[in-house]
Design a protein around this motif. Structure first.
Motif, PDB file in Angstrom:
ATOM      1  N   ARG A  30       6.496 -22.668 -72.297  1.00  0.00           N
ATOM      2  CA  ARG A  30       6.211 -21.733 -71.208  1.00  0.00           C
ATOM      3  C   ARG A  30       6.585 -20.290 -71.571  1.00  0.00           C
ATOM      4  O   ARG A  30       5.822 -19.360 -71.312  1.00  0.00           O
ATOM      5  CB  ARG A  30       6.969 -22.173 -69.947  1.00  0.00           C
ATOM      6  CG  ARG A  30       6.691 -21.314 -68.726  1.00  0.00           C
ATOM      7  CD  ARG A  30       7.582 -21.680 -67.551  1.00  0.00           C
ATOM      8  NE  ARG A  30       8.954 -21.325 -67.866  1.00  0.00           N
ATOM      9  CZ  ARG A  30      10.002 -22.141 -67.684  1.00  0.00           C
ATOM     10  NH1 ARG A  30       9.844 -23.348 -67.180  1.00  0.00           N
ATOM     11  NH2 ARG A  30      11.225 -21.758 -68.006  1.00  0.00           N
ATOM     12  N   ASP A  31       7.761 -20.106 -72.172  1.00  0.00           N
ATOM     13  CA  ASP A  31       8.305 -18.757 -72.333  1.00  0.00           C
ATOM     14  C   ASP A  31       8.248 -18.185 -73.747  1.00  0.00           C
ATOM     15  O   ASP A  31       8.370 -16.973 -73.910  1.00  0.00           O
ATOM     16  CB  ASP A  31       9.775 -18.735 -71.882  1.00  0.00           C
ATOM     17  CG  ASP A  31       9.940 -19.094 -70.418  1.00  0.00           C
ATOM     18  OD1 ASP A  31       8.980 -18.938 -69.642  1.00  0.00           O
ATOM     19  OD2 ASP A  31      11.042 -19.548 -70.045  1.00  0.00           O
ATOM     20  N   CYS A  32       8.087 -19.025 -74.750  1.00  0.00           N
ATOM     21  CA  CYS A  32       8.249 -18.555 -76.130  1.00  0.00           C
ATOM     22  C   CYS A  32       7.012 -18.747 -77.014  1.00  0.00           C
ATOM     23  O   CYS A  32       6.803 -17.999 -77.963  1.00  0.00           O
ATOM     24  CB  CYS A  32       9.422 -19.272 -76.803  1.00  0.00           C
ATOM     25  SG  CYS A  32      10.950 -19.304 -75.835  1.00  0.00           S
ATOM     26  N   SER A  33       6.233 -19.771 -76.714  1.00  0.00           N
ATOM     27  CA  SER A  33       5.164 -20.161 -77.639  1.00  0.00           C
ATOM     28  C   SER A  33       4.052 -19.120 -77.775  1.00  0.00           C
ATOM     29  O   SER A  33       3.394 -19.072 -78.812  1.00  0.00           O
ATOM     30  CB  SER A  33       4.572 -21.511 -77.242  1.00  0.00           C
ATOM     31  OG  SER A  33       3.896 -21.410 -76.010  1.00  0.00           O
ATOM     32  N   SER A  34       3.845 -18.285 -76.779  1.00  0.00           N
ATOM     33  CA  SER A  34       2.760 -17.301 -76.904  1.00  0.00           C
ATOM     34  C   SER A  34       3.022 -16.320 -78.040  1.00  0.00           C
ATOM     35  O   SER A  34       2.081 -15.838 -78.663  1.00  0.00           O
ATOM     36  CB  SER A  34       2.537 -16.559 -75.586  1.00  0.00           C
ATOM     37  OG  SER A  34       3.687 -15.839 -75.226  1.00  0.00           O
ATOM     38  N   CYS A  35       4.275 -16.067 -78.355  1.00  0.00           N
ATOM     39  CA  CYS A  35       4.607 -15.170 -79.469  1.00  0.00           C
ATOM     40  C   CYS A  35       5.024 -15.934 -80.728  1.00  0.00           C
ATOM     41  O   CYS A  35       4.714 -15.513 -81.841  1.00  0.00           O
ATOM     42  CB  CYS A  35       5.749 -14.232 -79.075  1.00  0.00           C
ATOM     43  SG  CYS A  35       5.309 -13.126 -77.712  1.00  0.00           S
ATOM     44  N   HIS A  36       5.740 -17.032 -80.560  1.00  0.00           N
ATOM     45  CA  HIS A  36       6.307 -17.761 -81.700  1.00  0.00           C
ATOM     46  C   HIS A  36       5.482 -18.968 -82.130  1.00  0.00           C
ATOM     47  O   HIS A  36       5.828 -19.629 -83.106  1.00  0.00           O
ATOM     48  CB  HIS A  36       7.740 -18.212 -81.378  1.00  0.00           C
ATOM     49  CG  HIS A  36       8.690 -17.066 -81.255  1.00  0.00           C
ATOM     50  ND1 HIS A  36       9.147 -16.356 -82.339  1.00  0.00           N
ATOM     51  CD2 HIS A  36       9.263 -16.490 -80.167  1.00  0.00           C
ATOM     52  CE1 HIS A  36       9.969 -15.398 -81.932  1.00  0.00           C
ATOM     53  NE2 HIS A  36      10.044 -15.451 -80.613  1.00  0.00           N
ATOM     54  N   GLY A  37       4.396 -19.273 -81.414  1.00  0.00           N
ATOM     55  CA  GLY A  37       3.561 -20.417 -81.747  1.00  0.00           C
ATOM     56  C   GLY A  37       4.049 -21.688 -81.067  1.00  0.00           C
ATOM     57  O   GLY A  37       5.242 -21.837 -80.798  1.00  0.00           O
ATOM     58  N   THR A  43       5.010 -15.988 -87.092  1.00  0.00           N
ATOM     59  CA  THR A  43       5.781 -14.753 -87.142  1.00  0.00           C
ATOM     60  C   THR A  43       5.477 -13.989 -85.847  1.00  0.00           C
ATOM     61  O   THR A  43       4.320 -13.857 -85.475  1.00  0.00           O
ATOM     62  CB  THR A  43       5.358 -13.903 -88.355  1.00  0.00           C
ATOM     63  OG1 THR A  43       5.600 -14.665 -89.534  1.00  0.00           O
ATOM     64  CG2 THR A  43       6.124 -12.611 -88.430  1.00  0.00           C
ATOM     65  N   ALA A  44       6.516 -13.512 -85.194  1.00  0.00           N
ATOM     66  CA  ALA A  44       6.328 -12.801 -83.930  1.00  0.00           C
ATOM     67  C   ALA A  44       6.493 -11.303 -84.132  1.00  0.00           C
ATOM     68  O   ALA A  44       7.485 -10.856 -84.712  1.00  0.00           O
ATOM     69  CB  ALA A  44       7.316 -13.303 -82.888  1.00  0.00           C
ATOM     70  N   PHE A  45       5.513 -10.543 -83.690  1.00  0.00           N
ATOM     71  CA  PHE A  45       5.553  -9.076 -83.717  1.00  0.00           C
ATOM     72  C   PHE A  45       5.757  -8.519 -85.128  1.00  0.00           C
ATOM     73  O   PHE A  45       6.327  -7.452 -85.289  1.00  0.00           O
ATOM     74  CB  PHE A  45       6.645  -8.542 -82.778  1.00  0.00           C
ATOM     75  CG  PHE A  45       6.521  -9.047 -81.380  1.00  0.00           C
ATOM     76  CD1 PHE A  45       5.472  -8.656 -80.569  1.00  0.00           C
ATOM     77  CD2 PHE A  45       7.446  -9.942 -80.871  1.00  0.00           C
ATOM     78  CE1 PHE A  45       5.356  -9.140 -79.278  1.00  0.00           C
ATOM     79  CE2 PHE A  45       7.331 -10.431 -79.578  1.00  0.00           C
ATOM     80  CZ  PHE A  45       6.288 -10.025 -78.786  1.00  0.00           C
ATOM     81  N   ASN A  46       5.322  -9.240 -86.119  1.00  0.00           N
ATOM     82  CA  ASN A  46       5.517  -8.843 -87.522  1.00  0.00           C
ATOM     83  C   ASN A  46       6.980  -8.556 -87.842  1.00  0.00           C
ATOM     84  O   ASN A  46       7.283  -7.763 -88.719  1.00  0.00           O
ATOM     85  CB  ASN A  46       4.649  -7.628 -87.881  1.00  0.00           C
ATOM     86  CG  ASN A  46       3.186  -7.972 -87.870  1.00  0.00           C
ATOM     87  OD1 ASN A  46       2.796  -9.069 -88.256  1.00  0.00           O
ATOM     88  ND2 ASN A  46       2.372  -7.055 -87.402  1.00  0.00           N
TER      89      ASN A  46
END
Length: 98
Positions: A30-37, A43-46
């Protein structure tokens, strides 16, 4: 009787632990996968390495540092509401994705 009681306590611990892992899994999705997969493998936000490459201790330290540092980045906003217990639970969940 004593042995049976200990076995039952152990089963309760296992099922509680499994339930906690499932809860942190839902929270991660719910809270993390959109950026961290979905598998914590992006890789999140390079900036942030794939979380599955980190040890549990590194994940706890990273999330805590970002949370306590404040700021207005997406990462800081996502972690601002996490308790120490939630951070530890999420870090433990991430280890299950390896």
């Amino acid at each position: 009787m004593k042995r049976r009681m200990l076995m039952l306590c152990g089963l309760a611990f296992i099922s509680t632990s499994a339930a906690a892992t499932e809860d942190y899994g839902r929270q991660f999705q719910r809270d993390c996968s959109s950026c961290h997969g979905r598998k914590a493998d992006k890789t999140a936000f390079n900036k942030a390495p794939p979380l599955i490459t980190l040890s549990e201790e590194q994940a706890v330290e990273g999330m805590t540092t970002i949370r306590d540092g404040g700021g207005n980045s997406a990462a800081a906003r996502a972690k601002a509401k996490l308790t120490d217990e939630q951070i530890k639970g999420l870090a433990a969940f991430i280890q299950t994705q390896k």
